[in-house]
Motif scaffolding. Sequence first.
Motif, PDB file in Angstrom:
ATOM      1  N   LEU A 236       0.812  -1.220   0.000  1.00 35.08           N
ATOM      2  CA  LEU A 236       0.000   0.000   0.000  1.00 35.08           C
ATOM      3  C   LEU A 236       0.845   1.270   0.000  1.00 35.08           C
ATOM      4  CD1 LEU A 236      -2.711  -1.091   2.597  1.00 35.08           C
ATOM      5  CD2 LEU A 236      -3.023  -0.873   0.126  1.00 35.08           C
ATOM      6  N   LEU A 237       2.103   1.145   0.402  1.00 37.56           N
ATOM      7  CA  LEU A 237       2.962   2.323   0.526  1.00 37.56           C
ATOM      8  C   LEU A 237       3.863   2.568  -0.688  1.00 37.56           C
ATOM      9  CD1 LEU A 237       4.065   1.814   4.247  1.00 37.56           C
ATOM     10  CD2 LEU A 237       2.523   3.603   3.396  1.00 37.56           C
ATOM     11  N   THR A 238       3.935   1.595  -1.591  1.00 30.91           N
ATOM     12  CA  THR A 238       4.913   1.694  -2.679  1.00 30.91           C
ATOM     13  C   THR A 238       4.583   2.766  -3.714  1.00 30.91           C
ATOM     14  OG1 THR A 238       3.777  -0.132  -3.799  1.00 30.91           O
ATOM     15  CG2 THR A 238       5.737  -0.679  -2.487  1.00 30.91           C
ATOM     16  N   THR A 239       3.375   3.283  -3.719  1.00 30.49           N
ATOM     17  CA  THR A 239       3.072   4.366  -4.657  1.00 30.49           C
ATOM     18  C   THR A 239       3.672   5.700  -4.199  1.00 30.49           C
ATOM     19  OG1 THR A 239       0.956   4.742  -3.543  1.00 30.49           O
ATOM     20  CG2 THR A 239       0.946   3.296  -5.473  1.00 30.49           C
ATOM     21  N   ASP A 240       4.000   5.811  -2.910  1.00 28.92           N
ATOM     22  CA  ASP A 240       4.516   7.065  -2.363  1.00 28.92           C
ATOM     23  C   ASP A 240       5.957   6.974  -1.878  1.00 28.92           C
ATOM     24  OD1 ASP A 240       2.073   8.967  -2.186  1.00 28.92           O
ATOM     25  OD2 ASP A 240       1.318   7.068  -1.396  1.00 28.92           O
ATOM     26  N   PHE A 241       6.441   5.760  -1.650  1.00 26.97           N
ATOM     27  CA  PHE A 241       7.766   5.583  -1.058  1.00 26.97           C
ATOM     28  C   PHE A 241       8.513   4.433  -1.730  1.00 26.97           C
ATOM     29  CE2 PHE A 241       4.814   7.041   2.223  1.00 26.97           C
ATOM     30  CZ  PHE A 241       5.425   8.221   2.614  1.00 26.97           C
ATOM     31  N   THR A 242       9.835   4.489  -1.663  1.00 29.13           N
ATOM     32  CA  THR A 242      10.651   3.325  -1.975  1.00 29.13           C
ATOM     33  C   THR A 242      10.733   2.521  -0.687  1.00 29.13           C
ATOM     34  OG1 THR A 242      11.942   4.554  -3.597  1.00 29.13           O
ATOM     35  CG2 THR A 242      12.883   2.493  -2.782  1.00 29.13           C
ATOM     36  N   VAL A 243      10.035   1.403  -0.659  1.00 26.92           N
ATOM     37  CA  VAL A 243       9.865   0.636   0.577  1.00 26.92           C
ATOM     38  C   VAL A 243      10.886  -0.493   0.635  1.00 26.92           C
ATOM     39  CG1 VAL A 243       8.278  -0.727   1.977  1.00 26.92           C
ATOM     40  CG2 VAL A 243       7.414   1.196   0.619  1.00 26.92           C
ATOM     41  N   TYR A 244      11.622  -0.533   1.737  1.00 26.79           N
ATOM     42  CA  TYR A 244      12.587  -1.597   1.988  1.00 26.79           C
ATOM     43  C   TYR A 244      12.040  -2.503   3.080  1.00 26.79           C
ATOM     44  CZ  TYR A 244      16.135   1.119  -0.527  1.00 26.79           C
ATOM     45  OH  TYR A 244      16.841   1.806  -1.487  1.00 26.79           O
ATOM     46  N   ARG A 245      11.995  -3.788   2.785  1.00 27.51           N
ATOM     47  CA  ARG A 245      11.720  -4.803   3.802  1.00 27.51           C
ATOM     48  C   ARG A 245      12.948  -5.695   3.888  1.00 27.51           C
ATOM     49  NH1 ARG A 245       7.067  -8.385   2.661  1.00 27.51           N
ATOM     50  NH2 ARG A 245       7.329  -8.902   4.870  1.00 27.51           N
ATOM     51  N   TYR A 246      13.300  -6.094   5.098  1.00 24.97           N
ATOM     52  CA  TYR A 246      14.501  -6.904   5.245  1.00 24.97           C
ATOM     53  C   TYR A 246      14.313  -7.933   6.337  1.00 24.97           C
ATOM     54  CZ  TYR A 246      16.039  -4.449   9.540  1.00 24.97           C
ATOM     55  OH  TYR A 246      16.140  -3.959  10.820  1.00 24.97           O
ATOM     56  N   ASP A 247      15.158  -8.955   6.308  1.00 25.75           N
ATOM     57  CA  ASP A 247      15.156  -9.972   7.353  1.00 25.75           C
ATOM     58  C   ASP A 247      16.178  -9.579   8.412  1.00 25.75           C
ATOM     59  OD1 ASP A 247      13.306 -11.499   5.953  1.00 25.75           O
ATOM     60  OD2 ASP A 247      14.849 -12.670   4.927  1.00 25.75           O
ATOM     61  N   ARG A 248      15.710  -9.345   9.607  1.00 25.19           N
ATOM     62  CA  ARG A 248      16.644  -9.043  10.690  1.00 25.19           C
ATOM     63  C   ARG A 248      17.601 -10.220  10.886  1.00 25.19           C
ATOM     64  NH1 ARG A 248      12.969  -7.121  15.597  1.00 25.19           N
ATOM     65  NH2 ARG A 248      15.023  -7.149  16.630  1.00 25.19           N
ATOM     66  N   ARG A 249      18.790  -9.955  11.397  1.00 19.11           N
ATOM     67  CA  ARG A 249      19.826 -10.991  11.470  1.00 19.11           C
ATOM     68  C   ARG A 249      19.319 -12.230  12.218  1.00 19.11           C
ATOM     69  NH1 ARG A 249      25.241  -9.547  13.894  1.00 19.11           N
ATOM     70  NH2 ARG A 249      25.143  -7.935  12.296  1.00 19.11           N
ATOM     71  N   GLY A 250      19.711 -13.377  11.665  1.00 20.92           N
ATOM     72  CA  GLY A 250      19.282 -14.649  12.220  1.00 20.92           C
ATOM     73  C   GLY A 250      17.938 -15.127  11.718  1.00 20.92           C
TER      74      GLY A 250
END
Length: 258
Positions: free
Chosen positions: A44-58
């Motif tokens: 829902l946010l990608t139209t307004d922002f460059t959205v980064y999702r990541y896997d926290r360590r481990g």
Amino acid sequence: MPTVTAQDGTRIAYQREGAGPPLILIDAAGHFRANSPLGELADLLTTDFTVYRYDRRGRGGSDDTPPYAPEREVEDLAALIAEAGAPTALYGYSSGCLLALHAAAACLDVRRLVLLEPPLNVDGDEADQRAFTAELRRLTGTEAVTFFLTSIGVREQLLAGMRDTPHWNAMVSVAHTLAYDSLLSEATGPTVLARVSTPTLVLHSAGSTDDLTEMAAATAGLLPAAEQRSLPGEWHGVPATTLAPVLTDFLRRDAARQ
């Protein structure tokens, strides 16, 4: 799968979608990209922002380099912010809020914070938190997940419906990282929050219990530049369709200057 490399050599897996000012979403304890409520919000946010999702360590596609310390997770975020290449907004959910606060306190290039129900118990007994961490380190797999969820207030009826589901099994696969989040809680207190000058929006669900709403209020009260809002939702959660416009409005306030 793209990765960034943290200062200690740990590879952190991430994905990037959308266009606009960068925004990093930080998962809660036991969650990672393949097992997270943040996917719908990201869409829902990608139209307004460059959205980064990541896997926290481990977790998920990211490596793990012991021994764990909250500072290492801040360094993971520093590597991802450097990859984004611009002042970055952070959205944290639950224990992900604590990591976002540490990142801002460490003076990373963070322009705004949005926090949904940070588990910050400023009046809690430090010895109790240390005992909680020790027990999470002792337990493994299903026992660790059950102990963690029961301790944070998940009712047995809900737990019974979660067991043996894909979501449950995914949490079990990263059960060792629950102790990491407990250590993060140990490291978060008023002295950390006093160093956060970043404009911050603290949110809580109208459907949550008093302990969660009180922790959100305490967090907002300790931050130098915070505002607080209640949103319609269930226990410890707000629908992505409700969250997205609130985040967008708050994060757009200074986006034109980025």
